[in-house]
Write a protein that holds these residues in place. Sequence first.
Motif, short mmCIF file in Angstrom:
data_model
loop_
_atom_site.label_atom_id
_atom_site.label_comp_id
_atom_site.label_asym_id
_atom_site.label_seq_id
_atom_site.Cartn_x
_atom_site.Cartn_y
_atom_site.Cartn_z
N VAL A 70 20.61 -30.42 94.96
CA VAL A 70 20.54 -29.95 93.57
C VAL A 70 21.38 -30.85 92.65
N VAL A 71 22.66 -31.08 93.02
CA VAL A 71 23.59 -31.71 92.06
C VAL A 71 23.34 -33.20 91.86
N ASN A 72 22.62 -33.84 92.77
CA ASN A 72 22.42 -35.30 92.64
C ASN A 72 21.18 -35.71 91.86
N PHE A 73 20.26 -34.79 91.63
CA PHE A 73 18.96 -35.22 91.10
C PHE A 73 18.58 -34.54 89.78
N PHE A 74 19.43 -33.62 89.33
CA PHE A 74 19.10 -32.88 88.11
C PHE A 74 20.28 -32.89 87.15
N SER A 75 19.99 -32.45 85.91
CA SER A 75 21.03 -32.35 84.88
C SER A 75 21.05 -30.94 84.32
N LYS A 76 22.15 -30.60 83.70
CA LYS A 76 22.33 -29.24 83.17
C LYS A 76 21.16 -28.86 82.26
N GLY A 77 20.62 -27.67 82.49
CA GLY A 77 19.51 -27.19 81.66
C GLY A 77 18.14 -27.63 82.13
N ASP A 78 18.08 -28.54 83.13
CA ASP A 78 16.76 -28.96 83.66
C ASP A 78 16.00 -27.75 84.20
N LYS A 79 14.69 -27.78 83.98
CA LYS A 79 13.85 -26.69 84.48
C LYS A 79 13.34 -27.03 85.88
N VAL A 80 13.60 -26.15 86.82
CA VAL A 80 13.11 -26.35 88.19
C VAL A 80 12.43 -25.07 88.69
N LEU A 81 11.53 -25.26 89.62
CA LEU A 81 10.84 -24.13 90.25
C LEU A 81 11.43 -23.92 91.65
#
Length: 363
Positions: A70-81
């Motif tokens: 999770v922490v390496n590929f996304f940024s705060k507020g990113d929408k994920v399913l």
Amino acid sequence: MSSKLLLTPGPTNIPERYLEIFGKDIIHHRTPEFRKYMKENNEYLKKIFKTKNDVAVITSSGTGVMEAAVVNFFSKGDKVLAINTGYFGDRFRKIGEIYGLDVINLQYEFGESYELSDVKKVISENPDLKGILMTHSETSVGILNDVKAVGDLTKNTDIILAVDTISGLVVNDFDFDGWGVDVAIAGSQKAFLIPPGLAFVAISDKAEKAMEKSDLPKYYFDLKQYKKYFDDNNETPYTPAIALVLALNASLKDLVNKGIENIISEKRNLRKYIEEKAQKLGFKLLVKTEENRTNTLISIYREDIVIKSIISALEEKGYTVTGGKGKYAQSLMRIGILGEISKEQIDDFFVIFEEEVKKQLGK
């Protein structure tokens, strides 16, 4: 060998040949000898994940690398399913939410796999979707989710597909590059047959680019550091579980020599053998469709008995099995087959199991 047979979804009983490695003196992790092990392990892991890319080795439990995914590929507020088909799918959801991602939670009944049409709908309705978090083998229920079908939807997009195959890898078909997976994680205490403590992360080229943009906080789980240290010197950035890295080397050699296809076939046959024996005892299979049953474990239930007391009785007689989670906490038994388990051992287990069932039914 252990006096207890672990019929659990991991850890497994550890084969004698690996136990011997833990009895030897340790080596230092900044030496040519250790680097040789790291380099070899990487080549074997690439074969097992079926990827051309390097696989990071991290000293952690599986949950640690779920967090890393999770922490390496996304940024705060990113929408994920989050494709949520059980306890571990829900853990992915929780980690995403804790780090401030906007998580769409697609939740299903225990024992049911996801519906591809639901995933397509979320993708079409959310053009800003950045990632999909899913579990390959959902050990809380015994579900095998179709990863390839989701990869087909994401592979030509910017959506990062992150897959927890912690209990799925080796004993179920998995093809990182072929299925268009971007991040896949696994753990040493499952089909690798060594103790808990090492976890593995495969990363696609697409995911590597996403790593550069990620703004979520990370230190120990910063995969850029693992990549840099491995690229520069076949090392880890921090002190690894050295003895486990050495045992992993022996385990990987055995797995590759035996052949992953052969292992999958062996486990599939053992799963079916247990399913038949359990059904003869009046148990039902939680996962109704054959293609959605993982070769990691078998989930069975029977409403007219208290499974917890049977699990306790089996434990006293040398067999460790696990119960259910969530709404199946009372009625479900999960029989894990990740270890080196023979049909003869299963036959012996079922003799005791049947005795305990009869005792409870007063027969």
